[in-house]
Design a protein around this motif. Structure first.
Motif, PDB file in Angstrom:
ATOM      1  N   SER A 161       0.842  -1.207   0.000  1.00 25.28           N
ATOM      2  CA  SER A 161       0.000   0.000   0.000  1.00 25.28           C
ATOM      3  C   SER A 161       0.873   1.251   0.000  1.00 25.28           C
ATOM      4  N   HIS A 162       0.267   2.360  -0.435  1.00 25.63           N
ATOM      5  CA  HIS A 162       1.018   3.623  -0.509  1.00 25.63           C
ATOM      6  C   HIS A 162       1.287   4.209   0.864  1.00 25.63           C
ATOM      7  N   ILE A 163       0.519   3.762   1.873  1.00 30.09           N
ATOM      8  CA  ILE A 163       0.688   4.378   3.194  1.00 30.09           C
ATOM      9  C   ILE A 163       1.549   3.540   4.139  1.00 30.09           C
ATOM     10  N   VAL A 164       1.718   2.244   3.845  1.00 33.24           N
ATOM     11  CA  VAL A 164       2.556   1.432   4.742  1.00 33.24           C
ATOM     12  C   VAL A 164       3.604   0.610   3.963  1.00 33.24           C
ATOM     13  N   GLY A 165       3.148  -0.395   3.223  1.00 35.90           N
ATOM     14  CA  GLY A 165       4.084  -1.347   2.602  1.00 35.90           C
ATOM     15  C   GLY A 165       5.139  -0.688   1.736  1.00 35.90           C
ATOM     16  N   ARG A 166       4.658   0.129   0.771  1.00 43.29           N
ATOM     17  CA  ARG A 166       5.609   0.760  -0.170  1.00 43.29           C
ATOM     18  C   ARG A 166       6.592   1.681   0.562  1.00 43.29           C
ATOM     19  N   PRO A 167       6.114   2.647   1.376  1.00 44.96           N
ATOM     20  CA  PRO A 167       7.098   3.531   2.019  1.00 44.96           C
ATOM     21  C   PRO A 167       8.052   2.815   2.983  1.00 44.96           C
ATOM     22  N   ILE A 168       7.571   1.827   3.733  1.00 43.18           N
ATOM     23  CA  ILE A 168       8.511   1.169   4.674  1.00 43.18           C
ATOM     24  C   ILE A 168       9.572   0.401   3.891  1.00 43.18           C
ATOM     25  N   SER A 169       9.193  -0.134   2.717  1.00 43.91           N
ATOM     26  CA  SER A 169      10.189  -0.864   1.922  1.00 43.91           C
ATOM     27  C   SER A 169      11.269   0.094   1.422  1.00 43.91           C
ATOM     28  N   ILE A 170      10.867   1.315   1.089  1.00 43.47           N
ATOM     29  CA  ILE A 170      11.839   2.326   0.628  1.00 43.47           C
ATOM     30  C   ILE A 170      12.750   2.731   1.800  1.00 43.47           C
TER      31      ILE A 170
ATOM     32  N   HIS B 108       3.171  -9.258  -2.106  1.00 43.77           N
ATOM     33  CA  HIS B 108       1.805  -8.734  -2.244  1.00 43.77           C
ATOM     34  C   HIS B 108       0.878  -9.851  -2.665  1.00 43.77           C
ATOM     35  N   SER B 109      -0.348  -9.480  -3.030  1.00 41.40           N
ATOM     36  CA  SER B 109      -1.369 -10.501  -3.305  1.00 41.40           C
ATOM     37  C   SER B 109      -1.010 -11.395  -4.498  1.00 41.40           C
ATOM     38  N   ARG B 110      -0.111 -10.943  -5.364  1.00 46.70           N
ATOM     39  CA  ARG B 110       0.266 -11.760  -6.531  1.00 46.70           C
ATOM     40  C   ARG B 110       1.579 -12.511  -6.319  1.00 46.70           C
ATOM     41  N   THR B 111       2.160 -12.387  -5.137  1.00 47.85           N
ATOM     42  CA  THR B 111       3.434 -13.069  -4.867  1.00 47.85           C
ATOM     43  C   THR B 111       3.220 -14.578  -4.820  1.00 47.85           C
TER      44      THR B 111
END
Ligand code: NAD
Length: 291
Positions: free
Chosen positions: A166-175, A192-195
């Motif tokens: 998500s833009h608010i948790v998953g993506r930014p924490i990975s960065i 993610h859901s397609r992994t």
């Protein structure tokens, strides 16, 4: 096993902010000021906004709650946002999500002045964060970084698996965790859901960040011993034995995972309280940048 106590750490942070606010006041300046716009009466949103307002009061911030009717038009909301952008007595504000379906969320987020965007959702802040420039970092990932730092969890060279993009948790924490610096320098995989074959990833992870919103998804047989687990998930699960009629569950089967983990955040009392504390911290930063 260490419990990464978000409740206590958030309280420590609030005490620190409270001291800074009293110094600001002694200096003859007004208190930092945060506003929240809430459209409609979504139960979880009302709870979140209520606790944000209470936390503001606790640290000595001024706070304004703008509670608009569910039927408020996009035009009226945009007018309110322009008004807040021009209010010199206001340092930062948030628009509580989700918004009703008839309002275009992207249009609203783009209208927020990036200098007052203490949620860090505006593309300008997100881009600046990704480029390691001064920016407002979204409160939840910011809170996770703070927790990892304060508990001195070693992240350098570690394999971190983030579940959720998500833009608010998953993506930014990975960065953030792959960037240079404390709580950074990790080798990050975003799932993610397609992994495919998620378990092969989680079994090889040194740190797992769960941000998908499926209660008790991470189980003991999916992890190796000694892993650090950050549980972002908050799901209301119906429970008629509880006065509220529901209980809060994280994305981790806590007891069995905690028995194998080196460190873990509980739910409630982990990432949730940190999110609110970091929103206060962002507001203080907004105030300090302005003055
Ligand atoms: P979201 O609901 O926008 O997206 C969920 C993500 O999970 C998606 O990227 C999707 O690809 C991934 N996903 C779904 N099913 C999956 C599966 N089976 N395997 C792997 N990945 C899968 O995410 P969000 O807004 O980041 O919210 C996630 C959870 O975190 C929710 O429970 C939410 O309430 C909670 N949350 C908590 C805080 C806090 O302060 N603690 C803040 C924000 C969100």
């Amino acid at each position: 096993m260490i419990v990464l106590d978000g409740k206590k750490t958030a309280q420590d942070l609030k005490e620190e902010i409270k001291i800074t606010v009293s110094e600001i006041r002694k200096d003859g300046q007004r208190s930092p000021h945060l506003a929240a716009i809430l459209v409609g009466n979504d139960g979880a949103s009302l709870t979140y906004v209520g606790s944000k307002v209470r936390s503001c009061k606790y640290v000595g911030f001024n706070s304004t709650l703008i509670h608009l009717d569910e039927s408020t038009s996009e035009e009226i909301l945009l007018k309110k946002i322009i008004e807040l952008n021009h209010d010199d007595e206001l340092d930062g504000y948030i628009v509580q999500l989700p918004l009703p379906n008839h309002i275009n969320e992207e249009k609203i987020l783009l209208a927020i002045d990036p200098k007052k965007d203490v949620d860090g959702f505006h593309p300008s802040n997100f881009g600046r964060m990704a480029l390691e420039m001064d920016a407002f970092i979204p409160a939840t990932p910011f809170g996770i970084m703070e927790l990892l730092e304060r508990y001195q969890i070693e992240t350098t060279g570690k394999h971190c698996v983030v579940i959720g993009r998500s833009h608010i948790v998953g993506r930014p924490i990975s960065i953030l965790m792959s960037q240079k610096g404390q709580a950074g320098n990790a080798t990050v995989t975003v799932a993610h859901s397609r992994t495919q074959d998620l378990v092969s990833l989680t079994k090889n992870a040194d740190i797992i960040v769960m941000a998908l919103g499926i209660p008790e998804y991470l189980r003991a047989d999916m992890i190796k011993k000694g892993v650090t687990v950050i549980d972002v998930g908050i799901t209301r699960v119906a429970d008629e034995n509880h006065p509220k009629g529901y209980i809060i569950k994280g994305d981790v089967a806590y007891d069995e995972v905690a028995a194998k983990a080196a460190a873990i955040t509980p739910v409630p009392g982990g990432v949730g309280p940190m999110t609110i504390a970091m929103l206060l911290k962002n507001t203080l930063i907004a105030f300090q940048r302005k003055n």
